[in-house]
Design a protein around this motif. Structure first.
Motif, mmCIF file in Angstrom:
data_model
loop_
_atom_site.group_PDB
_atom_site.id
_atom_site.type_symbol
_atom_site.label_atom_id
_atom_site.label_comp_id
_atom_site.label_asym_id
_atom_site.label_seq_id
_atom_site.Cartn_x
_atom_site.Cartn_y
_atom_site.Cartn_z
ATOM 1 N N ALA A 1 7.889 3.275 0.521
ATOM 2 C CA ALA A 1 6.470 2.894 0.535
ATOM 3 C C ALA A 1 6.277 1.830 -0.527
ATOM 4 N N ALA A 2 5.566 0.761 -0.191
ATOM 5 C CA ALA A 2 5.352 -0.351 -1.125
ATOM 6 C C ALA A 2 3.862 -0.567 -1.346
ATOM 7 N N LEU A 3 3.496 -0.879 -2.580
ATOM 8 C CA LEU A 3 2.128 -1.250 -2.945
ATOM 9 C C LEU A 3 2.165 -2.697 -3.409
ATOM 10 N N VAL A 4 1.420 -3.571 -2.735
ATOM 11 C CA VAL A 4 1.438 -5.007 -3.006
ATOM 12 C C VAL A 4 0.020 -5.497 -3.253
ATOM 13 N N VAL A 5 -0.126 -6.412 -4.221
ATOM 14 C CA VAL A 5 -1.399 -7.078 -4.495
ATOM 15 C C VAL A 5 -1.234 -8.547 -4.133
ATOM 16 N N VAL A 6 -2.213 -9.090 -3.397
ATOM 17 C CA VAL A 6 -2.169 -10.481 -2.941
ATOM 18 C C VAL A 6 -3.441 -11.179 -3.397
ATOM 19 N N GLY A 7 -3.309 -12.416 -3.879
ATOM 20 C CA GLY A 7 -4.489 -13.176 -4.287
ATOM 21 C C GLY A 7 -4.238 -14.665 -4.210
ATOM 22 N N ASP A 8 -5.330 -15.447 -4.232
ATOM 23 C CA ASP A 8 -5.203 -16.900 -4.186
ATOM 24 C C ASP A 8 -5.368 -17.525 -5.569
ATOM 25 N N GLN A 9 -5.524 -16.732 -6.602
ATOM 26 C CA GLN A 9 -5.707 -17.160 -7.988
ATOM 27 C C GLN A 9 -6.954 -18.008 -8.164
ATOM 28 N N LYS A 10 -7.922 -17.855 -7.244
ATOM 29 C CA LYS A 10 -9.193 -18.564 -7.339
ATOM 30 C C LYS A 10 -10.357 -17.611 -7.116
ATOM 31 N N GLY A 11 -10.099 -16.308 -7.229
ATOM 32 C CA GLY A 11 -11.189 -15.352 -7.089
ATOM 33 C C GLY A 11 -11.079 -14.419 -5.899
ATOM 34 N N ARG A 12 -10.094 -14.626 -5.016
ATOM 35 C CA ARG A 12 -9.921 -13.711 -3.890
ATOM 36 C C ARG A 12 -8.688 -12.862 -4.128
ATOM 37 N N VAL A 13 -8.804 -11.560 -3.840
ATOM 38 C CA VAL A 13 -7.691 -10.646 -4.083
ATOM 39 C C VAL A 13 -7.776 -9.474 -3.117
ATOM 40 N N GLY A 14 -6.634 -8.896 -2.800
ATOM 41 C CA GLY A 14 -6.579 -7.728 -1.927
ATOM 42 C C GLY A 14 -5.320 -6.934 -2.228
ATOM 43 N N PHE A 15 -5.315 -5.679 -1.818
ATOM 44 C CA PHE A 15 -4.113 -4.866 -1.997
ATOM 45 C C PHE A 15 -3.777 -4.180 -0.691
ATOM 46 N N GLY A 16 -2.498 -3.850 -0.537
ATOM 47 C CA GLY A 16 -2.060 -3.209 0.690
ATOM 48 C C GLY A 16 -0.936 -2.229 0.425
ATOM 49 N N HIS A 17 -0.810 -1.281 1.339
ATOM 50 C CA HIS A 17 0.175 -0.221 1.249
ATOM 51 C C HIS A 17 0.957 -0.253 2.556
ATOM 52 N N GLY A 18 2.296 -0.286 2.457
ATOM 53 C CA GLY A 18 3.114 -0.317 3.665
ATOM 54 C C GLY A 18 4.267 0.652 3.563
ATOM 55 N N LYS A 19 4.607 1.272 4.684
ATOM 56 C CA LYS A 19 5.714 2.227 4.709
ATOM 57 C C LYS A 19 6.694 1.845 5.805
ATOM 58 N N ALA A 20 8.001 1.949 5.488
ATOM 59 C CA ALA A 20 9.030 1.643 6.469
ATOM 60 C C ALA A 20 10.350 2.256 6.012
ATOM 61 N N ARG A 21 11.358 2.150 6.870
ATOM 62 C CA ARG A 21 12.684 2.693 6.533
ATOM 63 C C ARG A 21 13.441 1.771 5.593
ATOM 64 N N GLU A 22 13.088 0.486 5.571
ATOM 65 C CA GLU A 22 13.747 -0.506 4.713
ATOM 66 C C GLU A 22 12.716 -1.112 3.760
ATOM 67 N N VAL A 23 13.163 -1.474 2.554
ATOM 68 C CA VAL A 23 12.260 -2.017 1.530
ATOM 69 C C VAL A 23 11.599 -3.324 1.967
ATOM 70 N N PRO A 24 12.334 -4.330 2.477
ATOM 71 C CA PRO A 24 11.676 -5.589 2.855
ATOM 72 C C PRO A 24 10.592 -5.400 3.925
ATOM 73 N N GLU A 25 10.852 -4.516 4.869
ATOM 74 C CA GLU A 25 9.857 -4.261 5.923
ATOM 75 C C GLU A 25 8.611 -3.599 5.347
ATOM 76 N N ALA A 26 8.781 -2.676 4.398
ATOM 77 C CA ALA A 26 7.633 -2.025 3.746
ATOM 78 C C ALA A 26 6.816 -3.047 2.975
ATOM 79 N N ILE A 27 7.493 -3.968 2.284
ATOM 80 C CA ILE A 27 6.785 -5.006 1.523
ATOM 81 C C ILE A 27 6.030 -5.935 2.466
ATOM 82 N N ARG A 28 6.642 -6.304 3.586
ATOM 83 C CA ARG A 28 5.978 -7.184 4.563
ATOM 84 C C ARG A 28 4.716 -6.530 5.115
ATOM 85 N N LYS A 29 4.822 -5.241 5.471
ATOM 86 C CA LYS A 29 3.657 -4.517 6.002
ATOM 87 C C LYS A 29 2.558 -4.432 4.957
#
Length: 186
Positions: A41-69
């Motif tokens: 399971a991966a927890l990722v934070v995404v932002g444009d460094q100009k005031g927009r931000v979001g977070f997401g949670h993804g689960k998968a059998r492989e780490v890269p796929e969890a990060i992508r989700k």
């Protein structure tokens, strides 16, 4: 055909404007006949460094796929955070989620980001340069990120407050000075 290619390039340009920060990876095991099955399971934070931000949670059998989700989920749930002078908060604010509590304070220029792990990732993604924060209660990264987002959603700019009240920003500031003077006298 050409339109599909243009859409793909537009999507890539839009995606390239975002900065993503991996906050936490959790490995879980499911015991089955013949051994264990591992998932991530991966927890990722995404932002444009100009005031927009979001977070997401993804689960998968492989780490890269969890990060992508998780990254895709973060891009779907972006919020806008008003920044003063493009570098800090307009006012102090508190947020909570579950047992995770956070306190965010505006800071003078040159202070930097004074925050721990998950909260630092959120501030870097949103583009904040000066902020002082304190994590109270739980240190669970999921709860801390959600509590930080709760606090950022409560953040208001003077412009939005003035628009809500139907007055000018300048009259909002004079009212504040008048109330401060009255409090000092009495």
């Amino acid at each position: 055909m050409a339109r599909d290619r243009d859409n793909r390039h537009d999507r890539e340009d839009r995606d390239s404007e975002f900065v993503d920060r991996l906050v936490h990876i959790n490995r879980v095991a499911k015991v089955v006949k013949g051994g264990r099955r591992f998932g991530f399971a991966a927890l990722v934070v995404v932002g444009d460094q100009k005031g927009r931000v979001g977070f997401g949670h993804g689960k998968a059998r492989e780490v890269p796929e969890a990060i992508r989700k998780a990254t895709e989920a973060a891009k779907r749930g972006l919020i806008r955070v008003p920044l003063r002078e493009g570098r800090t908060l307009h006012h102090d604010v508190a947020g909570r989620h579950g047992a995770g509590k956070v306190l965010l304070r505006a800071a003078p220029a040159g202070t930097g980001i004074i925050a721990g792990g998950p909260m630092r990732a959120v501030f870097e993604a949103v583009g904040m340069q000066d902020v002082v924060s304190k994590s109270l209660g739980s240190s669970n990264p999921y709860n801390l990120v959600r509590a930080t987002f709760d606090a950022l959603k409560a953040e208001d700019s003077p412009r939005s407050v003035a628009a809500r009240r139907g007055i000018k920003v300048s009259s909002l500031q004079t009212r504040r000075r008048d109330s401060d003077a009255a409090a000092a006298e009495g």
